[in-house]
Design a protein around this motif. Structure first.
Motif, PDB file in Angstrom:
ATOM      1  N   ARG A 175      11.281  45.402   2.121  1.00  0.00           N
ATOM      2  CA  ARG A 175      11.148  43.572   1.938  1.00  0.00           C
ATOM      3  C   ARG A 175      12.774  43.224   1.588  1.00  0.00           C
ATOM      4  NH1 ARG A 175       6.956  44.846  -2.187  1.00  0.00           N
ATOM      5  NH2 ARG A 175       5.178  45.943  -1.590  1.00  0.00           N
ATOM      6  N   ALA A 235       9.936  35.990   7.480  1.00  0.00           N
ATOM      7  CA  ALA A 235       8.754  36.888   7.008  1.00  0.00           C
ATOM      8  C   ALA A 235       7.883  36.746   8.972  1.00  0.00           C
ATOM      9  CB  ALA A 235       8.159  35.700   6.104  1.00  0.00           C
ATOM     10  N   THR A 241       8.179  42.497   4.591  1.00  0.00           N
ATOM     11  CA  THR A 241       7.851  40.795   3.223  1.00  0.00           C
ATOM     12  C   THR A 241       9.075  40.545   3.268  1.00  0.00           C
ATOM     13  OG1 THR A 241       8.003  41.529   1.467  1.00  0.00           O
ATOM     14  CG2 THR A 241       6.163  41.857   1.970  1.00  0.00           C
ATOM     15  N   THR A 282       4.828  37.313   1.410  1.00  0.00           N
ATOM     16  CA  THR A 282       5.896  36.838   1.900  1.00  0.00           C
ATOM     17  C   THR A 282       6.103  35.383   3.059  1.00  0.00           C
ATOM     18  OG1 THR A 282       6.473  38.005   4.109  1.00  0.00           O
ATOM     19  CG2 THR A 282       4.061  37.455   4.537  1.00  0.00           C
TER      20      THR A 282
END
Length: 253
Positions: free
Chosen positions: A139, A173, A182, A241
């Motif tokens: 992430r 993204a 994400t 995302t």
């Protein structure tokens, strides 16, 4: 993604970065915090994270100096191997920032360039450099500002640069989606930190004025933003995302 998650937080020695490090540690995440100045502050964050039962490391990094990113990446790689026996990490929080408050007519080129270097160029090229070290399924959270939605005199340059970060977030993204990574933006409203000279922390009249403009009737605290970032990095948020999440207490709705 391995069971023990690791987050890298730029500017993690104070303010929102510190709050994010502690919020993640409380959720069982180990952290690497970077600092430009404030080494003692960074070490205090490491001690606090350790006190929560997690592992933490503080590394020096000036996000405005792209030429230093190779050496930083090498140091991070060594640190990951020595401390965690890994070649990658899970979460990147691009938090480091500076403040420039000046009317549009008075903003200097050097002030504008400083904002670009830290908030946009640094975020762009540091993320690019770290991509091989970010685990698939990881992430990324980029910090923006509520000022990209509402306006305040003196913030034209700062808000414009943060608006570019929000656009970059959507592109990242899209491009990193095939790796399961994400990428989202957290956009804080007024928060009581030492940012911009600490006015939102120390000036009671200013705090009261801002609080009156929020749906929740108060200025934010660093833990409000740290908690929101922690929620975006939590296991149940993997389907989110390319989004801008404003953490502002509902200011100027």
């Amino acid at each position: 993604m391995t069971s023990q998650r690791i987050a890298l937080i730029t500017g993690g020695n104070r303010g929102l970065g510190r709050a994010t490090a502690l919020a993640l540690a409380e959720r069982g995440v180990d952290v690497v915090v970077t600092y430009r100045a404030g080494k003692d502050q960074a070490e205090e964050v490491v001690e606090s994270v350790t006190g929560l039962g997690r592992t933490a490391v503080a590394l020096s990094l000036d996000t405005a100096v792209v030429a230093g990113f190779d050496d930083f990446t090498d140091e991070l790689r060594r640190t990951l191997r020595e401390r965690w026996h890994r070649d990658d990490f899970d979460y990147l929080v691009n938090n480091a920032g500076i403040a420039v408050t000046a009317a549009f007519a008075d903003t200097t080129e050097s002030e504008f360039d400083a904002l670009i270097d830290v908030h946009l160029k640094g975020v762009f090229f540091l993320t690019q450099k770290l991509l091989p070290l970010i685990a698939d399924g990881g992430r990324i959270v980029n910090l923006s500002t509520g000022l990209t939605r509402f306006t305040s005199v003196g913030q034209a340059a700062y808000a414009s640069v943060k608006g570019a970060v929000e656009v970059l977030t959507r592109y990242l993204a899209k491009e990193l989606g095939p790796r399961g990574i994400t990428v989202n933006t957290v956009a804080p409203g007024p928060v009581a930190t030492d940012f911009a000279g600490g006015i939102m922390r120390d000036d009671e009249g200013f705090r009261a004025m801002l609080a009156s403009q929020t749906a929740l009737g108060r200025v934010g605290e660093p833990t409000d933003v740290g908690g929101a970032i922690g929620a975006l990095l939590a296991d149940g948020s993997g389907w989110i995302t390319g989004q801008r999440v404003e953490v502002s207490g509902g200011i100027l709705l």
